[in-house]
Design a protein around this motif. Structure first.
Motif, PDB file in Angstrom:
ATOM      1  N   LEU A 166     -40.393 100.050  64.047  1.00 12.67           N
ATOM      2  CA  LEU A 166     -40.254 101.506  64.105  1.00 12.67           C
ATOM      3  C   LEU A 166     -39.402 102.043  62.957  1.00 12.67           C
ATOM      4  CD1 LEU A 166     -37.893 102.504  67.054  1.00 12.67           C
ATOM      5  CD2 LEU A 166     -38.142 100.179  66.196  1.00 12.67           C
ATOM      6  N   MET A 167     -39.773 103.262  62.523  1.00 12.01           N
ATOM      7  CA  MET A 167     -39.034 103.958  61.470  1.00 12.01           C
ATOM      8  C   MET A 167     -37.939 104.775  62.150  1.00 12.01           C
ATOM      9  SD  MET A 167     -40.399 103.517  58.372  1.00 12.01           S
ATOM     10  CE  MET A 167     -40.510 104.924  57.251  1.00 12.01           C
ATOM     11  N   VAL A 168     -36.711 104.661  61.653  1.00 10.04           N
ATOM     12  CA  VAL A 168     -35.594 105.395  62.249  1.00 10.04           C
ATOM     13  C   VAL A 168     -34.786 106.085  61.150  1.00 10.04           C
ATOM     14  CG1 VAL A 168     -35.458 103.673  64.080  1.00 10.04           C
ATOM     15  CG2 VAL A 168     -33.927 103.482  62.105  1.00 10.04           C
ATOM     16  N   LYS A 169     -33.882 106.960  61.551  1.00 11.38           N
ATOM     17  CA  LYS A 169     -32.980 107.617  60.595  1.00 11.38           C
ATOM     18  C   LYS A 169     -31.856 106.662  60.211  1.00 11.38           C
ATOM     19  CE  LYS A 169     -33.939 112.359  61.237  1.00 11.38           C
ATOM     20  NZ  LYS A 169     -33.854 113.476  62.165  1.00 11.38           N
ATOM     21  N   GLU A 170     -31.153 107.021  59.127  1.00 13.68           N
ATOM     22  CA  GLU A 170     -29.957 106.260  58.735  1.00 13.68           C
ATOM     23  C   GLU A 170     -28.967 106.240  59.888  1.00 13.68           C
ATOM     24  OE1 GLU A 170     -28.175 107.807  55.109  1.00 13.68           O
ATOM     25  OE2 GLU A 170     -28.867 105.937  54.219  1.00 13.68           O
ATOM     26  N   ASN A 171     -28.336 105.099  60.126  1.00 15.04           N
ATOM     27  CA  ASN A 171     -27.290 104.963  61.143  1.00 15.04           C
ATOM     28  C   ASN A 171     -27.743 105.465  62.517  1.00 15.04           C
ATOM     29  OD1 ASN A 171     -25.086 103.923  59.411  1.00 15.04           O
ATOM     30  ND2 ASN A 171     -25.437 105.866  58.366  1.00 15.04           N
ATOM     31  N   SER A 172     -29.021 105.266  62.770  1.00 18.83           N
ATOM     32  CA  SER A 172     -29.625 105.769  64.005  1.00 18.83           C
ATOM     33  C   SER A 172     -29.174 104.966  65.226  1.00 18.83           C
ATOM     34  CB  SER A 172     -31.142 105.653  63.861  1.00 18.83           C
ATOM     35  OG  SER A 172     -31.775 105.590  65.110  1.00 18.83           O
ATOM     36  N   ASP A 173     -29.252 105.597  66.401  1.00 25.34           N
ATOM     37  CA  ASP A 173     -29.005 104.908  67.670  1.00 25.34           C
ATOM     38  C   ASP A 173     -29.964 103.740  67.864  1.00 25.34           C
ATOM     39  OD1 ASP A 173     -27.010 106.588  68.268  1.00 25.34           O
ATOM     40  OD2 ASP A 173     -28.069 107.675  69.869  1.00 25.34           O
ATOM     41  N   GLU A 174     -31.135 103.833  67.268  1.00 30.15           N
ATOM     42  CA  GLU A 174     -32.174 102.823  67.468  1.00 30.15           C
ATOM     43  C   GLU A 174     -31.747 101.436  66.973  1.00 30.15           C
ATOM     44  OE1 GLU A 174     -34.984 103.128  69.025  1.00 30.15           O
ATOM     45  OE2 GLU A 174     -35.489 105.261  69.013  1.00 30.15           O
ATOM     46  N   PHE A 175     -30.735 101.400  66.085  1.00 28.48           N
ATOM     47  CA  PHE A 175     -30.280 100.089  65.617  1.00 28.48           C
ATOM     48  C   PHE A 175     -29.581  99.306  66.740  1.00 28.48           C
ATOM     49  CE2 PHE A 175     -30.328 102.074  61.263  1.00 28.48           C
ATOM     50  CZ  PHE A 175     -31.252 101.210  60.713  1.00 28.48           C
ATOM     51  N   TYR A 176     -29.085 100.024  67.758  1.00 27.63           N
ATOM     52  CA  TYR A 176     -28.192  99.395  68.742  1.00 27.63           C
ATOM     53  C   TYR A 176     -28.861  98.251  69.497  1.00 27.63           C
ATOM     54  CZ  TYR A 176     -25.557 103.660  67.754  1.00 27.63           C
ATOM     55  OH  TYR A 176     -24.904 104.678  67.129  1.00 27.63           O
ATOM     56  N   ASP A 177     -30.137  98.385  69.813  1.00 27.21           N
ATOM     57  CA  ASP A 177     -30.805  97.278  70.508  1.00 27.21           C
ATOM     58  C   ASP A 177     -31.921  96.649  69.666  1.00 27.21           C
ATOM     59  OD1 ASP A 177     -32.562  99.356  70.605  1.00 27.21           O
ATOM     60  OD2 ASP A 177     -33.258  98.913  72.652  1.00 27.21           O
ATOM     61  N   SER A 178     -31.813  96.844  68.320  1.00 28.37           N
ATOM     62  CA  SER A 178     -32.792  96.200  67.438  1.00 28.37           C
ATOM     63  C   SER A 178     -32.359  94.767  67.137  1.00 28.37           C
ATOM     64  CB  SER A 178     -32.913  96.969  66.121  1.00 28.37           C
ATOM     65  OG  SER A 178     -33.436  98.256  66.364  1.00 28.37           O
ATOM     66  N   ASP A 179     -33.349  93.919  66.854  1.00 24.57           N
ATOM     67  CA  ASP A 179     -33.060  92.542  66.453  1.00 24.57           C
ATOM     68  C   ASP A 179     -32.881  92.427  64.944  1.00 24.57           C
ATOM     69  OD1 ASP A 179     -33.606  91.094  69.131  1.00 24.57           O
ATOM     70  OD2 ASP A 179     -35.362  92.379  68.837  1.00 24.57           O
ATOM     71  N   LEU A 180     -33.699  93.202  64.232  1.00 24.99           N
ATOM     72  CA  LEU A 180     -33.627  93.200  62.777  1.00 24.99           C
ATOM     73  C   LEU A 180     -33.524  94.638  62.292  1.00 24.99           C
ATOM     74  CD1 LEU A 180     -36.563  90.730  61.908  1.00 24.99           C
ATOM     75  CD2 LEU A 180     -34.146  90.156  62.301  1.00 24.99           C
ATOM     76  N   ALA A 181     -32.786  94.813  61.184  1.00 19.67           N
ATOM     77  CA  ALA A 181     -32.703  96.133  60.563  1.00 19.67           C
ATOM     78  C   ALA A 181     -33.143  96.029  59.109  1.00 19.67           C
ATOM     79  CB  ALA A 181     -31.275  96.658  60.636  1.00 19.67           C
ATOM     80  N   VAL A 182     -33.820  97.062  58.646  1.00 20.83           N
ATOM     81  CA  VAL A 182     -34.087  97.194  57.215  1.00 20.83           C
ATOM     82  C   VAL A 182     -33.386  98.470  56.793  1.00 20.83           C
ATOM     83  CG1 VAL A 182     -35.849  97.366  55.428  1.00 20.83           C
ATOM     84  CG2 VAL A 182     -36.328  96.106  57.547  1.00 20.83           C
ATOM     85  N   ALA A 183     -32.446  98.364  55.861  1.00 16.36           N
ATOM     86  CA  ALA A 183     -31.647  99.539  55.520  1.00 16.36           C
ATOM     87  C   ALA A 183     -31.128  99.424  54.095  1.00 16.36           C
ATOM     88  CB  ALA A 183     -30.475  99.681  56.489  1.00 16.36           C
TER      89      ALA A 183
END
Lengths: 324, 324
Positions: free
Chosen positions: A30-47
């Motif tokens: 999923l595409m999210v905003k910078e420093n988004s809440d969605e990172f909290y339960d993600s396994d991997l981040a691309v940033a």
């Protein structure tokens, strides 16, 4: 596996993410905003960067994938403490090297100065035959020091080859083979600074490289040109200002800085008014921003994620202790 | 023999003239102003330009020596009619080629634009990750046409080699050996214009090259970059303005112009306000003005005068009919 992308909304990312989605239909992209809440339960981040506060709240994050090489805009200590892996990509060497060459030719060639003057109708060249100081400086046959002879420096030496320069590389380990276009390698910074007419700074920012150019060695830069496409803080901020303002340097081309905007605000690149000085070409940390590089950064990042999803291995790990 | 020099008052000329004076004590060397009365009874002139009226009044002039290649600022027809020889020097190819490369990297790299924006605190690059159109264009692997594959064009192809470009040369005679870095030669201008991503104009101004780019072929330049370090008028003046203003070109780097100052007045380089357009780097006909080239121009000119004084032969004659 949930993978959150906080990246540009452009053709490269959009097409790339569609592709990886169809290759791995069992995972959640999923595409999210910078420093988004969605990172909290993600396994991997691309940033491209992340705040400490965002990182603190993550609970499952295993790895962050960065679509370029520079990682100083991440809280490295916090990442290490949480046991998260950081993976970057090194596709950008050819473009950063090209930018370094471009900046040096622009500064020696007085490109911005001549452009601004001619816009006002002032001719420095051709017919001002009796004027003083209308000449630009050729890069041809100059003595060059490449401070930081990694992938970018090696590529820069290759681009410089037709200019017939005498190229000295600076790096800690000198017992390596000489890359194409490099005549000699030294681990002695002062020697490298003294040797050159044109000094290219291409260092990452680590505890060993911070303010590696400072008040103690600035006299060695007298009459030289300084190009920095590595990290701003490898040159002490006040020392750089003095080097330019006091005409110790003949000129400088600087792409990397001390102050950066986080949002869209206007911000000058240093606490000192370097941007007002004449003998300089400034550039907004854009050495990696070649259009052609975007595609490669996306491709390489998604390839690394695919490798992880297939094998559990994370390629291109950053040494969080060394900081690069 | 009386030799009148109307050249810059700088170290290169001053030292060079002292040297030739001591080599030829029997001859009369003097420094004069532009279009000076002293030319009237001189046997040889060294000058960077000359008015018709000055030439008309000369009575003994056998030859004019020009310390660079360009001779459009001399009244060629009058010179031919009076039977005067014109001798120019071609030391400048490496510097003009370097300037052509510099202009192209500056335009593709958005150097002036990014510099001006960052001076205002506006960041195009690094942290403006969600902005559109922050990318610069790499010269790497581009299709290149070099329009005018003489000494300068050949040197440019050599400088371009590490960029891995596909290089097409345009010249009238195509049955010559391929220079280093040139993949193909054509005598078909339209083919060369259609082929390239980046078009380098390096033509002298002759009856065959005047307005060689004009309304009839301008559509072939759509989406391309144009660099001109040859002569301004090889591109029709209104056509160039339209090419830039109407965004037919992606960008242009122009060193050679339509309007020049004769004295020190302020003058814009075209009757059209090209200098106000954004996607352009302008440069005051300074491609030959490298500091390092000055020395070579002086040396070569004085060498040619020495040859004449020793042998009566005038080297490096311009074909006054062809105009180069």
């Amino acid at each position: 596996v949930k993978i959150a992308f906080s990246v540009k909304n452009n053709e490269f990312w959009n097409e790339g993410i569609e592709k990886i989605k169809s290759d791995f239909p069992m995972h959640d992209f999923l595409m999210v905003k910078e420093n988004s809440d969605e990172f909290y339960d993600s396994d991997l981040a691309v940033a491209v960067r992340m705040k400490s506060e965002t990182l603190e709240k993550t609970s499952k994050l295993k790895a962050i994938f960065v679509p370029f090489a520079g990682i100083n805009q991440f809280p490295l200590r916090d990442i290490a403490e949480k046991g998260i892996k950081l993976s970057n990509t090194h596709w950008n060497a050819p473009y950063v090297a090209e930018r370094a060459l471009t900046l040096s030719l622009s500064v020696l060639g007085r490109v911005v100065e001549f452009h601004d003057k001619l816009k006002q109708g002032v001719w420095g060249g051709f017919l001002a035959q009796y004027e003083e100081n209308i000449n630009w400086i050729s890069l041809r046959k100059k003595k060059i020091s490449i401070i930081g002879l990694g992938n970018i420096g090696i590529e820069l030496a290759r681009l410089l080859k037709p200019f017939g320069c005498d190229v000295l590389g600076f790096k800690r380990k000198t017992d390596t083979e000489l890359p194409e276009g490099v005549n000699r390698i030294t681990a002695d910074l002062n020697e490298a600074l003294e040797f050159a007419d044109v000094i290219y700074m291409i260092l990452p920012l680590t505890k060993n490289t911070r303010s590696i150019i400072n008040e103690s060695n600035k006299h060695l830069l007298k009459g030289k040109f300084l190009i920095n496409v590595g990290r701003g803080k490898t040159v002490d901020e006040d020392t750089l200002f003095s080097l330019i303002k006091d005409n110790i340097l003949k000129g400088a081309g600087i792409d990397v800085w001390y102050s950066y905007p986080f949002e869209k605000e206007l911000i000058h690149p240093s606490k000192n008014p370097i941007h007002l000085l004449p003998n300089i070409v400034i550039s907004p940390h854009c050495a990696s921003d070649a259009y052609e590089g975007e595609a490669e950064g996306v491709r390489k990042t998604l390839e690394n994620i695919s490798i992880y999803l297939n094998t559990g291995e994370i390629p291109d790990l950053v040494d969080l202790n060394e900081g690069y």
